[in-house]
Design a protein around this motif. Structure first.
Motif, PDB file in Angstrom:
ATOM      1  N   SER A 178       0.795  -1.336  -0.256  1.00  0.00           N
ATOM      2  CA  SER A 178      -0.136  -0.085   0.063  1.00  0.00           C
ATOM      3  C   SER A 178       0.934   1.367  -0.052  1.00  0.00           C
ATOM      4  CB  SER A 178      -1.021  -0.248   1.231  1.00  0.00           C
ATOM      5  OG  SER A 178      -1.744   1.325   1.065  1.00  0.00           O
ATOM      6  N   TYR A 179       0.815   1.829  -0.991  1.00  0.00           N
ATOM      7  CA  TYR A 179       1.420   2.863  -1.405  1.00  0.00           C
ATOM      8  C   TYR A 179       1.609   4.019  -0.232  1.00  0.00           C
ATOM      9  CZ  TYR A 179       4.178   6.707  -3.922  1.00  0.00           C
ATOM     10  OH  TYR A 179       5.095   7.613  -4.090  1.00  0.00           O
ATOM     11  N   CYS A 180       2.736   4.439   0.589  1.00  0.00           N
ATOM     12  CA  CYS A 180       2.480   5.317   1.700  1.00  0.00           C
ATOM     13  C   CYS A 180       3.570   6.375   1.681  1.00  0.00           C
ATOM     14  CB  CYS A 180       2.832   4.226   2.980  1.00  0.00           C
ATOM     15  SG  CYS A 180       2.513   5.428   4.505  1.00  0.00           S
ATOM     16  N   ASN A 181       3.182   7.587   1.528  1.00  0.00           N
ATOM     17  CA  ASN A 181       3.947   8.681   1.615  1.00  0.00           C
ATOM     18  C   ASN A 181       4.543   9.168   2.775  1.00  0.00           C
ATOM     19  OD1 ASN A 181       3.812  10.417  -1.264  1.00  0.00           O
ATOM     20  ND2 ASN A 181       1.598   9.862  -0.596  1.00  0.00           N
ATOM     21  N   GLY A 182       3.637   8.947   4.108  1.00  0.00           N
ATOM     22  CA  GLY A 182       4.163   9.359   5.366  1.00  0.00           C
ATOM     23  C   GLY A 182       5.351   8.252   5.698  1.00  0.00           C
ATOM     24  N   GLY A 183       5.313   7.012   5.177  1.00  0.00           N
ATOM     25  CA  GLY A 183       6.148   6.045   5.626  1.00  0.00           C
ATOM     26  C   GLY A 183       7.803   6.454   5.042  1.00  0.00           C
ATOM     27  N   GLY A 224      10.707  20.181   0.899  1.00  0.00           N
ATOM     28  CA  GLY A 224      10.501  18.810   0.765  1.00  0.00           C
ATOM     29  C   GLY A 224      11.067  18.001   1.586  1.00  0.00           C
ATOM     30  N   ASN A 225      10.797  16.716   1.604  1.00  0.00           N
ATOM     31  CA  ASN A 225      11.313  15.681   2.700  1.00  0.00           C
ATOM     32  C   ASN A 225      11.750  14.445   2.144  1.00  0.00           C
ATOM     33  OD1 ASN A 225      11.903  14.223   5.627  1.00  0.00           O
ATOM     34  ND2 ASN A 225      12.367  16.810   5.616  1.00  0.00           N
ATOM     35  N   GLY A 226      11.362  13.350   2.952  1.00  0.00           N
ATOM     36  CA  GLY A 226      11.844  11.889   2.407  1.00  0.00           C
ATOM     37  C   GLY A 226      10.879  11.563   1.451  1.00  0.00           C
ATOM     38  N   ASP A 227       9.624  11.778   1.299  1.00  0.00           N
ATOM     39  CA  ASP A 227       8.400  11.388   0.254  1.00  0.00           C
ATOM     40  C   ASP A 227       8.395  12.356  -0.882  1.00  0.00           C
ATOM     41  OD1 ASP A 227       7.487  13.838   1.997  1.00  0.00           O
ATOM     42  OD2 ASP A 227       5.425  13.069   1.602  1.00  0.00           O
TER      43      ASP A 227
END
Length: 325
Positions: free
Chosen positions: A154-159, A223-226
């Motif tokens: 399940s694609y997860c930006n927050g991850g 921006g950040n990790g996602d």
């Protein structure tokens, strides 16, 4: 290659951005279209920097894997062992590997499975308050688990923001600096940087919504990790060879990251990278308000095409055309 079909498609769709096709380090086609700044009629150029939204995830994954290679992390490191009491709704069994492969099951602050038009999405905090990794705790918290770890994709930006937080905490180095030092520098990506949207330098494109407003109120100020790094098409011509010749992480780790872990609709997914459903083709792509990006690389033929646009849907017609060649 004959670029007349690309020119025609760009004219037909009003494409704004850059298209690049290279093979084995030799550029076969590269052209810029449209405007980087509509208010001042500043055209896009081949060296214009564009935001690439989720294309950033591959760079985040490589940063994390470089920390695994240096002994700071492992695939089995649990998020909880680094987060402590932060983000208590993340299951204690969630590992770095689950996060990298979108199999963590954690709740997402920006859940693309339930979000409507990308231009309608509004962050729950003012965008200027999302400039550092730790500041993202305010939007990552409070989202219930969707399913047990490793149950499904399940694609997860927050991850991927959680991965950035883990990388920053275990290394003691700000995430943006980690990406620059561990990925961009060894890859020769000299124009790739996490820029602030309210202080964009020259040679950088603004992102535009379908109604011609900029996207400055729709995305985190930095921006950040996602997602959210800025880059050029030329930097991605440097990126892919660097990845598969072991200049960022070892070749064995590059192969591991681009090994299929999940079926994901019409594609497959590895660790931070999209993979073609049946062929040996690796991809990074991004889609957000005022941003669309796709870079596709075939390791065995060394054919790369990158389409990068400062509009929400601009890249897709041209990248689909290039896929069919």
């Amino acid at each position: 290659m004959d670029g007349s079909a690309i020119d025609a498609l760009a004219a037909e769709t009003g494409f704004s951005g850059v298209v690049s096709v290279s093979r084995g380090g030799s550029v076969e086609f590269a052209k810029a279209y449209g405007l980087a700044h509509r208010g001042f009629d500043i055209p896009n150029e081949l060296d214009t920097r564009f935001a690439i939204a989720s294309g950033t995830k591959g760079l985040t994954a490589l940063t994390v894997v470089s920390l695994i290679e240096s002994g700071d992390l492992s695939l089995s490191t649990t998020a909880r062992s680094v987060l402590g009491e932060d983000l208590p709704l993340i299951d204690s069994r969630v590992t770095v590997e689950h996060l990298l492969s979108h199999r963590s099951g954690i709740g997402d602050y920006f859940d693309e499975e339930s979000t409507g038009d990308i231009s309608d999405y509004a962050l729950p905090v003012p965008v200027h308050e999302l400039a550092t990794t730790e500041q993202f705790l305010a939007v990552l918290d409070g989202h219930p688990t969707k399913f047990p770890p490793d149950s499904r994709f399940s694609y997860c930006n927050g991850g991927f923001v959680v991965l950035a937080l883990i990388a920053e905490r275990v290394s003691g180095v700000p995430f943006h600096d980690l990406v620059r030092a561990r990925v961009c520098a060894p890859a020769g990506m000299h124009d790739t940087e996490f820029l602030r949207s309210d202080a964009l330098p020259s040679r950088t494109a603004l992102g535009y919504l379908p109604d011609s407003r900029t996207n400055v109120f729709h995305l985190p100020v930095r921006g950040n990790g996602d997602g959210g790094i800025y880059t050029t098409a030329a930097d991605f011509n440097s990126f892919w060879p660097a990845l598969f010749t072991g200049r960022i992480v070892s070749r064995s780790w590059a192969d591991e990251m681009t090994r299929p872990r999940s079926d994901a609709g019409s594609m497959r997914y590895g660790l931070g990278f999209w993979l073609h459903a049946s062929r040996d083709v690796v991809m990074l792509e991004g889609y957000d308000a005022g941003v669309s990006f796709r870079s596709v690389h075939a390791p065995h033929t060394r054919l790369t095409h990158t389409v990068i646009s400062n509009s929400s849907d601009g890249a897709w017609p041209i990248t689909r055309h290039l896929d069919a060649l």
